[in-house]
Motif scaffolding. Structure first.
Motif, PDB file in Angstrom:
ATOM      1  N   ILE A 286     -24.124  57.349  21.412  1.00  0.00           N
ATOM      2  CA  ILE A 286     -23.750  58.585  22.093  1.00  0.00           C
ATOM      3  C   ILE A 286     -24.679  58.808  23.284  1.00  0.00           C
ATOM      4  O   ILE A 286     -25.900  58.647  23.182  1.00  0.00           O
ATOM      5  CB  ILE A 286     -23.826  59.792  21.143  1.00  0.00           C
ATOM      6  CG1 ILE A 286     -23.085  59.479  19.826  1.00  0.00           C
ATOM      7  CG2 ILE A 286     -23.248  61.026  21.821  1.00  0.00           C
ATOM      8  CD1 ILE A 286     -21.626  59.156  19.990  1.00  0.00           C
TER       9      ILE A 286
ATOM     10  N   GLY B 268     -20.167  57.379  23.689  1.00  0.00           N
ATOM     11  CA  GLY B 268     -19.527  58.632  23.327  1.00  0.00           C
ATOM     12  C   GLY B 268     -20.226  59.801  23.989  1.00  0.00           C
ATOM     13  O   GLY B 268     -21.389  59.712  24.405  1.00  0.00           O
TER      14      GLY B 268
ATOM     15  N   GLU C  74     -17.781  65.369  22.708  1.00  0.00           N
ATOM     16  CA  GLU C  74     -16.753  64.805  21.833  1.00  0.00           C
ATOM     17  C   GLU C  74     -17.186  64.890  20.367  1.00  0.00           C
ATOM     18  O   GLU C  74     -16.368  65.134  19.476  1.00  0.00           O
ATOM     19  CB  GLU C  74     -16.467  63.360  22.232  1.00  0.00           C
ATOM     20  CG  GLU C  74     -15.789  63.226  23.594  1.00  0.00           C
ATOM     21  CD  GLU C  74     -15.682  61.798  24.081  1.00  0.00           C
ATOM     22  OE1 GLU C  74     -14.653  61.455  24.699  1.00  0.00           O
ATOM     23  OE2 GLU C  74     -16.642  61.007  23.856  1.00  0.00           O
TER      24      GLU C  74
END
Length: 257
Positions: A194, A223, A227
């Motif tokens: 992420i 990511g 999200e």
């Protein structure tokens, strides 16, 4: 479950995944308690969101109890706990020169990541259990824990981190079964790679992040924290999601290194 008008405690809420969750919850009408060690960022975010900051060491019972009490005292019923505080560590079980992994660093990672998650989950769930049910099923609230795909595919040098995150995955279903008696649902998210501020900014950071995201099948990028927060919110809102561990990783499967 609708979070409008409820209170929530987000550990590690001053930055990264926790900050994204705090923003998502606040945007939906929740009163958010930012439980974090970083006072400057935590206070600034709490002021921005109309929430409360409590300096919190998740591995300390008194510290976490204070964060939970702040939510109880907010005037909005406590319904949501999000565990996103955590630390990383990279050392082989036996390293170069036949040197064993330091025991204190292994214990520290377990204490913060695993024990800290359990600490907030147990104290937060007990406080949620003291509220009135919000529907005919007896639902009172939701706990979202943050593990990692490293819990499932730990890489070289991740023995402490993987053990801590694997413990979170391991306690998800039994915790959900335990807390069913008081109407609290429990789910765990296992994020992959992420994009958070930990990677820095600039050309070097962009090149490093591109290398990290190369093994992701689709979409071919890291990511986003937003999200992750969207998924956490979806798990809160979907009342039939309980006792589950969900991968959030774009389909990546970690190799040994």
């Amino acid at each position: 479950m609708d979070v409008n008008g409820v209170s929530a405690v987000v550990s590690g809420g001053a930055s990264g995944l926790g900050e994204a969750c705090a923003r998502e919850l606040a945007a939906k009408g929740a009163k958010v308690v930012i439980a974090d060690l970083n006072e400057d960022k935590g206070k600034a975010l709490a002021d921005e969101l109309g929430g409360v900051f409590v300096k919190t060491d998740v591995s300390d019972e008194t510290s976490v109890a204070a964060a939970v009490q702040a939510a109880v005292d907010s005037g909005a019923p406590l319904r949501v706990i999000i565990n996103s505080a955590g630390i990383g560590w990279a050392t082989r079980t036996v390293g170069k020169g036949n040197v064993p992994h330091p025991l204190d660093s292994f214990q520290k990672v377990i204490q913060v990541n695993l024990v800290g998650t359990f600490n907030l989950m147990r104290l937060g769930a007990a406080a949620i259990g003291a509220t009135e049910p919000i529907d005919g099923d007896g639902l009172r609230g939701v706990v979202i824990n943050t593990a990692s795909v490293a819990a499932l595919e730990g890489q070289t040098g991740q023995v402490a981190y993987s053990a801590s995150k694997g413990g979170i995955v391991g306690m998800t279903l039994p915790a959900a079964r335990d807390l069913a008696a008081i109407g609290v649902r429990v789910n765990t998210i296992c994020p992959g790679i992420i994009d958070t501020p930990i990677y820095g900014e600039g050309e070097a950071a962009d090149a490093f992040k591109a290398k990290l995201s190369d093994p992701v099948p689709f979409p071919k990028r890291m990511g986003k924290a937003s999200e992750f927060a969207h998924l956490a919110q979806a798990l809160i809102e979907n009342d039939y999601m309980n006792g589950e561990t969900i991968r959030f990783d774009g389909g990546i499967r970690f190799q040994p290194k």
